[in-house]
Each structure stands twice: as structure tokens, then as C-alpha cells.
Design an enzyme around this catalytic site. Structure first.
Site, mmCIF file in Angstrom:
data_model
loop_
_atom_site.group_PDB
_atom_site.id
_atom_site.type_symbol
_atom_site.label_atom_id
_atom_site.label_comp_id
_atom_site.label_asym_id
_atom_site.label_seq_id
_atom_site.Cartn_x
_atom_site.Cartn_y
_atom_site.Cartn_z
ATOM 1 N N CYS A 85 0.870 -1.181 0.000
ATOM 2 C CA CYS A 85 0.000 0.000 0.000
ATOM 3 C C CYS A 85 0.905 1.229 0.000
ATOM 4 O O CYS A 85 1.760 1.364 0.889
ATOM 5 C CB CYS A 85 -0.860 -0.024 1.264
ATOM 6 N N CYS A 195 -1.063 3.895 -6.419
ATOM 7 C CA CYS A 195 -1.928 3.259 -5.415
ATOM 8 C C CYS A 195 -2.132 1.828 -5.895
ATOM 9 O O CYS A 195 -2.397 1.595 -7.083
ATOM 10 C CB CYS A 195 -3.258 3.994 -5.332
HETATM 11 N N1 DGL Z 1 -3.921 0.523 -1.864
HETATM 12 C C1 DGL Z 1 -3.731 1.738 -1.092
HETATM 13 C C2 DGL Z 1 -2.543 2.502 -1.660
HETATM 14 O O1 DGL Z 1 -1.738 1.906 -2.348
HETATM 15 C C3 DGL Z 1 -5.029 2.451 -1.039
HETATM 16 C C4 DGL Z 1 -5.095 3.559 -0.071
HETATM 17 C C5 DGL Z 1 -6.459 3.801 0.459
HETATM 18 O O2 DGL Z 1 -6.999 2.939 1.143
HETATM 19 O O3 DGL Z 1 -6.960 4.914 0.234
HETATM 20 O O4 DGL Z 1 -2.340 3.665 -1.423
#
Ligand code: DGL
Length: 267
Positions: A85, A195
């Protein structure tokens, strides 16, 4: 005797799983590349979707969630942890590295290859607001993107759509048009996905961008990084056992099951 003791404890560590975590299903885009490159490794995946999205949360809250999840992954004996993430990496990885002895791999915005290969000199970055605010992102820009124009676009709403499995719905396509079209109009020839939820939108993005844009998903490079850390720490699983993959969620396990199912059916 001492040698055999060390050897046996190292072999149980080698046979231990790799842990992955994200605010939800997004980290599965990284997990997918990890298991493709390292098919002999067991994995444990934790989706924190009771607290999703992380994107606009206070960094202290993300650090607290990350500690909770890393403790959980260590209870499952993980030998290496992938913070799959970008937002959690930006908020928490420095702290996690100080607190825990286990090796961590984090996500970095892939601005460097985009800036190196851009012909137009214009690069789009789609990320969460938390990632754009992080020190890591600004350091990456200062180091690698001084010669290109960067167009930053927060991907508001996309994480929620990916969690709902709607990566090609009317709503997803409308949001992507709104985010990608201005980049194309400004001449961007590369799009950095900052993301881990966003790679699931690549087919929809590619239909908007056509041949004008190269889309960069950092997950394959992160999988290579996992491999090189395993090598460096002598942690490859050499047991020959079939790989076991376990999934946990703080909220909606069904979302994880569906996205993991989609990945396994496609590949
Ligand atoms: N998959 C997360 C990232 O890479 C998502 C972040 C979120 O939950 O807003 O930033």
C-alpha cells in the site's frame, strides 16, 4: 551441533510465509506479481478493509493500524513483510523498520522510469492524497523528476470502487475519464499508478488512453525487490512443499475472495 541447530531454525524460517498487507484488496495487485515470480513461497495476506480507505486518514492512525497488522502477520510467523500500500508505506514504513527486526518491502511511486522514458516530458501520477503528501513522494520527485512536468491527480473514489469489484463500471469509467483526459490533453505520455488498487483499472484506463500513454504499475519491480531481499537474507523456501496462500480481513472477506478469485481465474 551448533551448526545443525542454526541450520534447522533457519530452515523453518525459510519455510515461513511472506506477509502482505493493504487497506483492502489493492495489495493483491502486488501479491499477484509476488506469487508469479516466487511460486514456491507461502503467503499470508491481510486486507484492512474495515478501515479502508487509508487515503485521507491521519498518518498516526495509519501507523496504529500498521502496527496492529504487522503484529498479526508476525503471529503468523511471516519472514518478510510487504507493505503493499503506497499510503501505508508513506505514513508508516520508517516507523515499522525501526520497531521490528523483520525485513520490510514498501511501495514507491515509479516516477523514475516514467521520467527516464518520457518523450513528451509530461508524466501523470494518479495516487491517493496521503501518498501525495508523503515525504517519500517529494523526495522521489526531487531526485528523479526535475526535468519533466508532473501532473498530479488524486484518484478520489477509485479505491471504494475497486473494493466493490467495480473496476469497469459506468461510474469507474466516468471517474477515469475525468482524471486521465486532462493528462492526455497536456501531452502526458506516461501514467504512474501510485496506489495498489489502481492496476485493477488498467483495462479501463487503456481504453481511454489508447496508444498515447504507457501505464506504469510498480508491482513487478516490487516483486523483484522481494526476491532480492529473500536472497540477501537466505530466506528462499526450498522445502518443495506446495505453496499455501491464506487471506484475512478486518472487514469484508468476500471482497478479498472475489478479487483473489478474479486474479486466479485470469492467470
Ligand atoms: N492501496 C492503497 C494505496 O496503495 C489504497 C489507499 C487507500 O486505502 O486509500 O495507497
Amino acid at each position: 551441533m551448533i551448526f545443525s541447530t542454526l541450520n534447522s531454525s533457519n530452515s523453518s524460517l525459510m519455510n515461513a510465509p511472506i506477509g502482505f498487507f493493504d487497506s483492502g484488496v489493492g495489495g493483491l495487485s502486488v501479491w499477484r506479481e509476488g506469487v508469479k515470480l516466487l511460486p514456491g513461497e507461502h503467503t499470508v495476506y491481510y486486507a484492512d478493509n474495515a478501515y479502508c480507505p487509508y487515503g485521507a486518514k491521519d498518518p498516526d492512525e495509519i501507523i496504529a493500524r500498521s502496527i496492529h497488522i504487522v503484529d498479526f502477520l508476525l503471529q503468523h510467523a511471516c519472514k518478510l513483510i510487504v507493505v503493499a500500500c503506497h499510503t501505508a508505506t508513506a505514513a508508516a514504513i520508517d516507523y515499522l523498520r525501526m520497531r521490528y527486526p523483520v525485513p520490510f518491502v514498501g511501495m514507491g511511486p515509479a516516477v523514475k522510469p516514467a521520467a527516464q522514458h518520457s518523450v513528451s516530458g509530461v508524466v501523470g501520477v494518479l495516487a491517493t492524497r496521503g501518498t501525495f503528501k508523503g515525504r517519500l513522494y517529494h523526495e522521489t520527485l526531487a531526485q528523479f523528476a526535475t526535468d519533466v512536468q508532473i501532473i498530479e491527480q488524486p484518484g478520489d473514489g477509485l479505491v471504494e470502487l475497486a473494493e466493490a469489484g467495480q473496476t469497469d463500471s459506468d461510474e469507474a469509467r466516468a471517474l477515469l475519464q475525468q482524471y486521465i483526459r486532462p493528462m492526455l490533453d497536456a501531452g502526458a505520455d506516461h501514467l504512474v499508478l501510485g496506489c495498489t488498487h489502481y492496476p485493477f483499472f488498467i483495462p479501463a484506463i487503456a481504453r481511454i488512453a489508447g496508444a498515447h500513454m504507457t501505464i506504469i504499475d510498480p508491482a513487478p519491480a516490487v516483486a523483484q525487490r522481494i526476491k532480492s531481499l529473500l536472497m540477501q537474507h537466505n530466506l528462499f523456501n526450498t522445502s518443495g512443499d506446495d505453496a499455501r496462500h491464506e487471506f484475512f480481513s478486518s472487514g469484508n472477506l468476500q471482497a478479498v475472495r472475489e478479487m483473489a478469485g478474479r486474479i486466479m481465474n485470469n492467470e
